[in-house]
Structure formats: C-alpha cells, structure tokens
Scaffold this active site. Structure first.
Site, short mmCIF file in Angstrom:
data_model
loop_
_atom_site.label_atom_id
_atom_site.label_comp_id
_atom_site.label_asym_id
_atom_site.label_seq_id
_atom_site.Cartn_x
_atom_site.Cartn_y
_atom_site.Cartn_z
CB SER A 154 -0.92 0.02 1.23
OG SER A 154 -0.15 0.28 2.39
CG ASP B 224 -4.32 -1.93 -1.83
OD1 ASP B 224 -5.14 -1.93 -2.76
OD2 ASP B 224 -4.64 -2.13 -0.64
CG HIS B 225 -5.99 1.71 -0.29
ND1 HIS B 225 -7.21 2.33 -0.41
CD2 HIS B 225 -6.23 0.50 0.26
CE1 HIS B 225 -8.16 1.53 0.05
NE2 HIS B 225 -7.59 0.41 0.46
CB SER C 124 -8.70 -8.15 8.88
OG SER C 124 -7.55 -8.31 8.09
CB THR D 266 -6.04 -5.73 10.39
OG1 THR D 266 -6.03 -4.40 9.86
CG2 THR D 266 -5.99 -5.65 11.90
CG ASP E 268 -8.58 5.14 -2.26
OD1 ASP E 268 -9.72 5.54 -2.59
OD2 ASP E 268 -8.29 4.80 -1.11
CD GLU F 51 -12.67 2.25 -1.26
OE1 GLU F 51 -13.25 2.80 -0.31
OE2 GLU F 51 -11.53 1.77 -1.17
CG ASN G 189 -7.88 -6.00 -1.02
OD1 ASN G 189 -7.90 -6.83 -1.91
ND2 ASN G 189 -7.62 -4.73 -1.25
CG HIS H 224 -10.70 -2.55 -0.17
ND1 HIS H 224 -9.93 -1.43 -0.33
CD2 HIS H 224 -10.64 -3.21 -1.35
CE1 HIS H 224 -9.41 -1.41 -1.55
NE2 HIS H 224 -9.85 -2.48 -2.19
#
Length: 276
Positions: free
Chosen positions: A49, A83-84, A208, A230, A105, A135, A227, A205
């Site tokens: 990320s 990512d992001h 977790s 965490t 993003d 997104e 995704n 997203h």
C-alpha cells in the site's frame, strides 16, 4: 512464479472462488504470505500500500524488489499489486517496479471528481499494461467516515465503471479497514446487485473483520478479490509478544521474527482455503 494480477482474478471469478490479496509491510510479510500460499497450494496476491511505502521512507523500489523476487521464486502463482494509491508520482512508478496492477483510490472525492481522476489514472495505467482497481463508496476504518447505511449504489457503480474503464471495483458493503475482531456483517443482497450491475470483478476491502462464514457467503454472492491486512499483523505481533514474554533477555530479532513469520503463514494458508 510471478503472474499478472488480472489472470489470477479472472481465473478465480470463472471458478466462482475468491483470490486472497494480502498486505506486505516487511520482507517477512512477503515471505510468510508466499509460504502460506505454498502450504495451501493456492495462488495469492502480494499487495503493497501507499502507507507501506511511506513506512519505507517513501521509497517503493526496495520493498517492491523484495516482494517481486519472493514471488518469482514461489512454487504457486503470485501477483504483485500496488494498493490504495492517491499520489500520481507513486502511481507512475508501478510499472517500472514490476507490479501487475494498481488500486487507484479517489474514493474520498465526490462522484464526478472520483470519475475524472480515476478515468485519467486508468488511461495512464492501461498504457503501460497495468490492471486497475478503484473504489466507489468509501470503506472506512482508518480516516474514512464509513457508517451503517453508507454503501455503494449499484446504479452509481454501473455508471462509474463505464465512465472510468477500470478492471475491478472495490465496493462498500459493510466491511471496515483495520478491524481486529471478525464481527462485520456484510450486505449480501447488495453484493449480488452490484455483481449484476457491473461487468468487472468486485473487491472486498477490510476483510480482516469478516468471519470465515461471511467470506464464503460474500464470494458466493459475487466478491472475487479479497483484501486482508490486519489479520496478518495480528498474528505477527502476537507471535512477537509471546516470544519476548517467554525470553525476556532475548536481543537477536531472528527468533521472534521467525515465530511471527510462521504464525502469519499459518493464517494465510487458512484464509486461502476459506476463499477457495
């Protein structure tokens, strides 16, 4: 073996399965993720990320090179994903650093601004062969404002995908970033409506915080790229704490990093089997 992200996602979508995309922060993360994938005998996506790049002194090259090398040596298919990304300068480094895909993003912007920025980013990325995720409907949990009732609208999603030309869409359906408990409840009817509204794969997203059963149901409803970050960090830090608690005089980092890497790999193998 290093493979394009789009190939892994397309193959999972065809099978009606999910493909796990796990966040890489350190070299040990990449090693653990690939070890877990090899244990499960399943493909995986290593994703770095923009926040992880900041952690590495805003230098993408070293951690990207490490992840790419580990992917190339893997005995299962492994893709690399940036990512992001919100910074255009970082976006322009993706192809040169061997990434197969990026997630651009602009979700914090208003719809029209998100469309314009994402369409421009997609054109630039496609010109260098990158697969593009974006997104719509902010998935909170960090600096976001995700709240009950805040969801991605299927009609908006259809217009957005057509206008931007993205290859995959991350949607807000009830998950949240950085959750340490697996208590999120997803809107599976909305996932089905989004699946039917857009021609591209859907991305979840904040996974977790989603239980195994909820993940299975989400994939059944239409989610493809899952995704997870965490949950790995929870396994990693738990192993570090346990090792240091048991060996108070320890100064060599290898014992606790080895334990962390092992526990993270176990978590990855379990989650990949759930998603498959």
């Amino acid at each position: 073996m290093l493979v394009p992200t789009g190939e892994l996602v397309a193959a999972a979508r065809t099978r009606g399965a999910g493909v796990g995309a796990f966040n890489v922060i350190t070299v040990e993360h990449a090693e653990a993720i690939v070890s877990g994938a090899e244990e499960a005998g399943l493909a995986v996506i290593l994703q770095i990320s923009e926040n992880a790049v900041r952690f590495h002194h805003n230098r993408l090259g070293p951690i990207a090179a490490a992840a790419r090398s580990i992917a190339e040596l893997a005995t299962v298919p492994v893709a690399t994903h940036l990512d992001h990304v919100t910074d255009d300068e970082l976006l322009d480094q993706a192809s040169a650093n061997g990434f197969g895909s990026v997630m651009y993003d602009a979700s914090a912007r208003k719809f029209a601004d998100n469309v314009a920025a994402t369409a421009a980013a997609t054109r630039r990325c496609h010109a260098t062969g990158l697969w593009v995720e974006s997104e719509l409907g902010e998935v909170g949990g960090k600096d976001g404002a995700h709240a009950p009732g805040v969801r991605t609208d299927p009609d908006d999603a259809a217009r957005y995908v057509e206008a931007t030309g993205v290859d995959a869409l991350a949607v807000a359906v009830g998950s949240s970033h950085a959750m340490t408990t697996r208590t999120a409840r997803l809107d599976h009817d909305l996932i089905r409506r989004l699946r039917d509204a857009v021609p591209v794969p859907l991305v979840l997203h904040g996974s977790s915080g989603v239980s195994d059963d909820e993940l299975v149901a989400a994939i059944g409803a239409g989610m493809v790229k899952i995704n997870i970050g965490t949950a790995l960090n929870k396994a990693f830090t738990g192993a570090v704490r346990a090792t240091l608690d048991a060996r108070a005089t320890l100064v060599d980092p290898r014992p606790y990093l080895s334990a962390a890497r092992s526990d993270m790999a176990t978590a990855v193998a379990h989650l990949l089997r759930v998603l498959a």
